[in-house]
Write a protein that holds these residues in place. Structure first.
Motif, PDB file in Angstrom:
ATOM      1  N   ARG A  71      -3.537   2.290  -3.645  1.00 57.80           N
ATOM      2  CA  ARG A  71      -4.336   2.723  -2.497  1.00 57.80           C
ATOM      3  C   ARG A  71      -5.414   1.686  -2.179  1.00 57.80           C
ATOM      4  O   ARG A  71      -5.823   0.909  -3.042  1.00 57.80           O
ATOM      5  CB  ARG A  71      -5.045   4.050  -2.801  1.00 57.80           C
ATOM      6  N   GLN A 103       0.033   2.379   4.803  1.00 57.39           N
ATOM      7  CA  GLN A 103       1.246   2.373   3.993  1.00 57.39           C
ATOM      8  C   GLN A 103       2.182   1.243   4.423  1.00 57.39           C
ATOM      9  O   GLN A 103       2.472   1.063   5.608  1.00 57.39           O
ATOM     10  CB  GLN A 103       1.966   3.706   4.138  1.00 57.39           C
ATOM     11  N   TRP A 127      -8.165   8.876 -10.403  1.00 52.24           N
ATOM     12  CA  TRP A 127      -8.215   7.429 -10.153  1.00 52.24           C
ATOM     13  C   TRP A 127      -8.462   6.664 -11.446  1.00 52.24           C
ATOM     14  O   TRP A 127      -9.270   7.080 -12.283  1.00 52.24           O
ATOM     15  CB  TRP A 127      -9.342   7.110  -9.170  1.00 52.24           C
ATOM     16  N   CYS A 145       0.842  -1.190   0.000  1.00 51.95           N
ATOM     17  CA  CYS A 145       0.000   0.000   0.000  1.00 51.95           C
ATOM     18  C   CYS A 145       0.885   1.251   0.000  1.00 51.95           C
ATOM     19  O   CYS A 145       1.840   1.341   0.766  1.00 51.95           O
ATOM     20  CB  CYS A 145      -0.894  -0.011   1.235  1.00 51.95           C
ATOM     21  N   GLY A 146       0.568   2.197  -0.872  1.00 49.94           N
ATOM     22  CA  GLY A 146       1.349   3.425  -0.971  1.00 49.94           C
ATOM     23  C   GLY A 146       2.475   3.370  -1.975  1.00 49.94           C
ATOM     24  O   GLY A 146       3.063   4.411  -2.301  1.00 49.94           O
ATOM     25  N   PRO A 161      -9.703   1.086   3.596  1.00 53.42           N
ATOM     26  CA  PRO A 161      -8.394   1.744   3.432  1.00 53.42           C
ATOM     27  C   PRO A 161      -7.269   0.817   3.881  1.00 53.42           C
ATOM     28  O   PRO A 161      -7.477  -0.112   4.664  1.00 53.42           O
ATOM     29  CB  PRO A 161      -8.505   2.970   4.335  1.00 53.42           C
ATOM     30  N   ASP A 165      -8.133  13.691  -5.079  1.00 52.92           N
ATOM     31  CA  ASP A 165      -7.879  13.198  -3.724  1.00 52.92           C
ATOM     32  C   ASP A 165      -9.153  13.120  -2.886  1.00 52.92           C
ATOM     33  O   ASP A 165      -9.262  12.270  -1.992  1.00 52.92           O
ATOM     34  CB  ASP A 165      -6.880  14.108  -3.013  1.00 52.92           C
ATOM     35  N   GLN A 215      -4.141   5.374  -8.173  1.00 52.19           N
ATOM     36  CA  GLN A 215      -4.220   6.824  -8.347  1.00 52.19           C
ATOM     37  C   GLN A 215      -3.068   7.319  -9.216  1.00 52.19           C
ATOM     38  O   GLN A 215      -1.903   7.045  -8.926  1.00 52.19           O
ATOM     39  CB  GLN A 215      -4.189   7.529  -6.992  1.00 52.19           C
TER      40      GLN A 215
END
Length: 209
Positions: free
Chosen positions: A77, A86, A106, A30-31, A83, A128, A99
């Motif tokens: 993401r 990171q 997106w 993630c991230g 969610p 965002d 993203q």
């Protein structure tokens, strides 16, 4: 340029840049800021501040061969409902969003027809603060028994709302994006629906993941 500047800061701070020459197995977390390469054509998933002239009129998404273009970076993401933190390794089957690093839109799909092949349109949408379920995708592994998404592994990327698979055709646009291939959604799997994560900034897996 904002996305590229942020990317440079991350590389400087963490030293986890993985270029084209690296081949060690590496989990997509993630991230992470990655490039996605179409397995069959070698083109990269790409976007830019140019809208489609038909269909939704949203920001276009294309396949682009230029390896040094910062418009080919995508940030991994979680969804708004699910969610992710990171550094969390992304499991196959997890609902996620991609993203566009530079424009903050997106990767998106919906029931519009793609301009060149008549498949399903794939666009870049929102920002965002604006996102919907048309931005949700699931990464599917081609390797039996694999649990986590890894760099260079062959994958398919399925759209959650409509079940189409992210694909690239050999059909190319004219101006103003001459030479770019059409990216679209297809209802059935073939070699044109295979992708892999390549170079980028990969955040190390969290110790508590």
């Amino acid at each position: 340029m904002r996305g590229l500047q942020a990317l440079s800061v991350v590389v400087g701070l963490l030293g986890v840049w993985i270029g084209q020459g690296a081949h060690a197995a590496l989990q997509v977390t993630c991230g992470s800021v990655i490039k996605l390469q179409h397995w069959q054509t070698g083109h990269l998933l790409h976007s830019h501040d140019i809208a489609y002239g038909s269909g939704s009129g949203q920001q276009s998404v294309t396949g682009f061969q230029g390896g040094d273009d910062s418009n080919s970076y995508w940030v991994v993401r979680g969804t708004e409902a699910e969610p992710c933190v990171q550094g969390t390794p992304m499991k196959y089957g997890t609902h996620l969003r991609l993203q566009h690093s530079n424009t903050r839109r997106w990767l998106h799909s919906h029931h519009f027809t793609s301009p060149l092949t008549g498949n399903q349109e794939v666009s870049a949408y929102g920002d965002d603060d604006t996102s919907d379920t048309g931005d949700h995708w699931t990464v599917v592994s081609h390797t039996k028994g694999s649990k986590y998404w890894e760099r260079d592994a062959s994958i398919e990327i399925r759209h959650d709302d409509t079940s189409v698979l992210l694909s690239s055709s050999a059909r190319k646009y004219g101006r103003p994006i001459a030479g770019h291939q059409e990216i679209c959604g297809k209802g059935s799997a073939d070699k044109g629906t295979w992708w892999r994560a390549t170079e980028g900034v990969y955040f190390p897996p969290r110790e508590d993941a």
